[in-house]
Design a protein around this motif. Structure first.
Motif, short mmCIF file in Angstrom:
data_model
loop_
_atom_site.label_atom_id
_atom_site.label_comp_id
_atom_site.label_asym_id
_atom_site.label_seq_id
_atom_site.Cartn_x
_atom_site.Cartn_y
_atom_site.Cartn_z
N ALA A 5 0.75 -1.23 0.07
CA ALA A 5 0.11 0.09 0.05
C ALA A 5 0.92 1.19 -0.18
CB ALA A 5 -0.71 0.18 1.12
N LEU A 6 0.47 2.24 -0.83
CA LEU A 6 1.45 3.39 -1.04
C LEU A 6 0.62 4.85 -0.52
CD1 LEU A 6 2.21 2.89 -4.64
CD2 LEU A 6 3.39 2.02 -2.58
N PHE A 7 1.59 5.73 0.19
CA PHE A 7 0.79 7.06 0.28
C PHE A 7 1.88 7.77 -0.71
CE2 PHE A 7 1.72 11.26 2.22
CZ PHE A 7 0.15 11.77 2.12
N ILE A 8 1.23 8.63 -1.43
CA ILE A 8 2.17 9.35 -2.56
C ILE A 8 1.82 10.70 -2.26
CG2 ILE A 8 2.22 7.36 -4.00
CD1 ILE A 8 0.16 8.84 -5.73
N PRO A 9 2.77 11.67 -2.68
CA PRO A 9 2.33 13.15 -2.78
C PRO A 9 1.75 13.34 -4.42
CG PRO A 9 4.76 12.90 -3.34
CD PRO A 9 3.98 11.47 -2.90
N HIS A 10 0.52 14.13 -4.41
CA HIS A 10 0.14 14.17 -5.72
C HIS A 10 0.45 15.78 -6.28
CE1 HIS A 10 -3.89 15.52 -3.28
NE2 HIS A 10 -3.15 16.50 -3.78
N GLY A 11 1.39 16.43 -5.61
CA GLY A 11 1.69 17.66 -6.09
C GLY A 11 0.84 18.95 -6.01
N GLY A 12 1.04 19.78 -6.63
CA GLY A 12 -0.05 21.18 -6.48
C GLY A 12 -0.56 21.36 -7.77
N GLY A 13 -1.89 21.15 -7.69
CA GLY A 13 -2.66 21.68 -8.95
C GLY A 13 -2.20 20.64 -10.21
N PRO A 14 -2.23 21.13 -11.40
CA PRO A 14 -1.56 20.47 -12.48
C PRO A 14 -0.17 20.45 -12.64
CG PRO A 14 -2.73 22.43 -13.32
CD PRO A 14 -2.85 22.26 -11.74
N CYS A 15 0.50 20.53 -11.46
CA CYS A 15 1.88 21.16 -11.65
C CYS A 15 2.91 20.29 -12.71
CB CYS A 15 2.69 20.88 -10.24
SG CYS A 15 2.67 19.32 -9.57
N PHE A 16 2.52 18.98 -13.06
CA PHE A 16 3.39 18.24 -13.97
C PHE A 16 2.95 18.42 -15.32
CE2 PHE A 16 2.61 15.32 -10.15
CZ PHE A 16 3.79 15.57 -9.65
N PHE A 17 2.09 19.50 -15.47
CA PHE A 17 1.33 19.47 -16.90
C PHE A 17 1.30 21.06 -17.50
CE2 PHE A 17 0.07 15.36 -15.07
CZ PHE A 17 0.78 14.70 -16.13
N MET A 18 2.02 21.72 -16.86
CA MET A 18 1.98 23.37 -16.97
C MET A 18 2.19 23.62 -18.39
SD MET A 18 0.59 24.53 -14.33
CE MET A 18 0.94 26.28 -14.20
N ASP A 19 3.08 23.05 -19.12
CA ASP A 19 3.60 23.23 -20.46
C ASP A 19 2.63 23.00 -21.53
OD1 ASP A 19 4.76 23.68 -22.83
OD2 ASP A 19 6.77 23.14 -22.23
N PRO A 20 1.99 23.84 -22.15
CA PRO A 20 0.87 23.71 -23.14
C PRO A 20 1.42 22.68 -24.16
CG PRO A 20 1.39 25.85 -23.55
CD PRO A 20 1.99 25.38 -22.23
N GLU A 21 2.62 22.81 -24.63
CA GLU A 21 3.41 21.98 -25.56
C GLU A 21 3.90 20.41 -24.88
OE1 GLU A 21 3.47 23.24 -28.74
OE2 GLU A 21 2.45 25.14 -27.78
N GLY A 22 3.51 20.28 -23.70
CA GLY A 22 3.97 19.18 -23.39
C GLY A 22 5.34 18.88 -22.62
N GLY A 23 5.99 20.04 -22.55
CA GLY A 23 7.52 20.06 -22.08
C GLY A 23 7.60 19.51 -20.70
N VAL A 123 -6.42 12.38 -7.95
CA VAL A 123 -6.49 11.20 -8.78
C VAL A 123 -5.76 11.36 -9.85
CG1 VAL A 123 -7.88 9.14 -9.80
CG2 VAL A 123 -8.77 10.45 -7.76
N PHE A 124 -6.27 12.06 -10.86
CA PHE A 124 -5.92 12.08 -12.32
C PHE A 124 -4.52 12.82 -12.64
CE2 PHE A 124 -8.43 16.07 -12.58
CZ PHE A 124 -7.63 16.82 -13.31
N ILE A 125 -4.10 13.73 -11.82
CA ILE A 125 -2.75 14.42 -11.90
C ILE A 125 -1.51 13.24 -11.59
CG2 ILE A 125 -1.14 15.85 -11.00
CD1 ILE A 125 -3.04 17.05 -12.92
N PRO A 126 -1.59 12.73 -10.48
CA PRO A 126 -0.38 11.74 -10.04
C PRO A 126 -0.68 10.40 -11.21
CG PRO A 126 -2.06 11.59 -8.11
CD PRO A 126 -2.35 12.80 -9.22
N MET A 127 -1.88 9.98 -11.35
CA MET A 127 -1.99 8.84 -12.26
C MET A 127 -1.67 9.01 -13.73
SD MET A 127 -2.69 6.37 -10.39
CE MET A 127 -1.52 7.02 -9.02
N MET A 128 -1.90 10.21 -14.33
CA MET A 128 -1.34 10.63 -15.60
C MET A 128 0.36 10.23 -15.64
SD MET A 128 -3.39 14.05 -16.72
CE MET A 128 -2.56 14.22 -18.25
N VAL A 129 0.90 10.52 -14.44
CA VAL A 129 2.25 10.30 -14.56
C VAL A 129 2.62 8.99 -14.46
CG1 VAL A 129 4.59 10.94 -13.39
CG2 VAL A 129 2.66 12.76 -13.41
N ALA A 130 2.08 8.31 -13.40
CA ALA A 130 2.20 7.02 -12.74
C ALA A 130 1.81 5.73 -13.86
CB ALA A 130 1.68 6.43 -11.53
N VAL A 131 0.62 6.20 -14.46
CA VAL A 131 0.08 5.16 -15.44
C VAL A 131 -0.62 6.04 -16.83
CG1 VAL A 131 -1.79 3.31 -15.80
CG2 VAL A 131 -1.05 4.01 -13.48
#
Length: 266
Positions: A5-23, A123-131
């Motif tokens: 079982a895991l406890f994960i940080p999910h970041g702040g808002g959409p922090c991993f996806f701020m670049d509109p070009e996907g950078g 849910v979807f912000i960390p899972m977009m990275v993990a899966v």
């Protein structure tokens, strides 16, 4: 094979996806992003489904989401327009939802069932990275509004059999979450809180571990770290699901001046 079982940080808002070009993400978030990206590959086997408890969903009684979580719930504010068009189209897992409901009711918990709410960004912000291929079905579980630590540990304990059934149990929150306190001046206090939390969560005695984490608000700087504890309560569920197995801090970094940790149980 038993999954952790895991406890994960999910970041702040959409922090991993701020670049509109996907950078790439802002450098501050890249270590967390790399940690999340390695979650599935670091497991003993690929899960057949995920059961995730987010700090962004509370109900009067613990509630199982039995739908597919679409459309997503963009429950953050003030971010670039493209971040409200993100997609994570994983299917739901109604069989796992029913099994979770069964286990919780057997443990004496009244259980609600919900099918229409979108998956929130916990849910979807960390899972977009993990899966990133969205190819693992997911069930979301709510917190209880009372935020009772012992009750949430007991909820996790009730759900523990899912770990032997190919289901990965994830608590998604933040080990430090005070949005009014940011910057390097916060770091010494955040570090002291984090050290105390890690010591309690990784206590080798599982009974004492649960007791210490139940009394999280007696740890140094607890109320400063969590003016309201909804982002910490998913940790309680993951800890309960981990049972008597080992507890390790498998991630630690600093973002926004905060010390942030992740944990693996079992």
């Amino acid at each position: 094979m038993t999954l952790p079982a895991l406890f994960i940080p999910h970041g702040g808002g959409p922090c991993f996806f701020m670049d509109p070009e996907g950078g790439p993400a802002d450098p501050m978030w890249r270590k967390m992003q790399a940690y999340l990206a390695g979650l599935i590959g670091g497991l003993p086997e690929r899960p057949k489904a995920i059961l995730l408890v987010s700090g962004h969903w509370e109900e009067d009684q613990v509630t199982v989401h039995a739908g597919n979580g679409q459309p997503l719930l963009f429950d953050y504010h003030g971010f670039p327009e493209h971040t409200y068009k993100l997609r994570w189209d994983a299917p739901g897992a109604p069989d796992v939802a029913a099994r979770a409901q069964e286990l919780l009711e057997q443990a004496g918990f009244p259980v609600g069932v919900e099918r229409e709410r979108g998956w929130d960004h916990g849910v979807f912000i960390p899972m977009m990275v993990a899966v990133p291929d969205a190819d693992i079905p997911l069930v979301q579980l709510s917190l209880r509004k009372d935020l009772d630590p012992a009750a949430h540990i007991a909820i996790g304990t009730a759900l523990a059999p899912l770990r032997d059934e190919g289901v990965l149990i994830i608590g998604s929150g933040m080990s430090f979450h005070n949005l009014r306190a940011r910057g390097p001046q916060v770091t010494p206090v955040a570090d002291a809180w984090d050290a105390a939390l890690v010591d309690a969560v990784t206590d080798p005695d599982p009974v004492r571990r649960a007791e210490r984490v139940t009394s999280w608000d007696s740890l140094p700087h607890a109320q400063f770290a969590h003016p309201r504890e909804e982002h910490l309560l998913p940790l309680m569920v993951a800890l309960g699901a981990g049972g008597a197995g080992p507890a390790v801090c498998d991630y630690r970094d600093h973002v926004m001046g905060w010390a942030v940790s992740g944990f693996q149980f079992g």
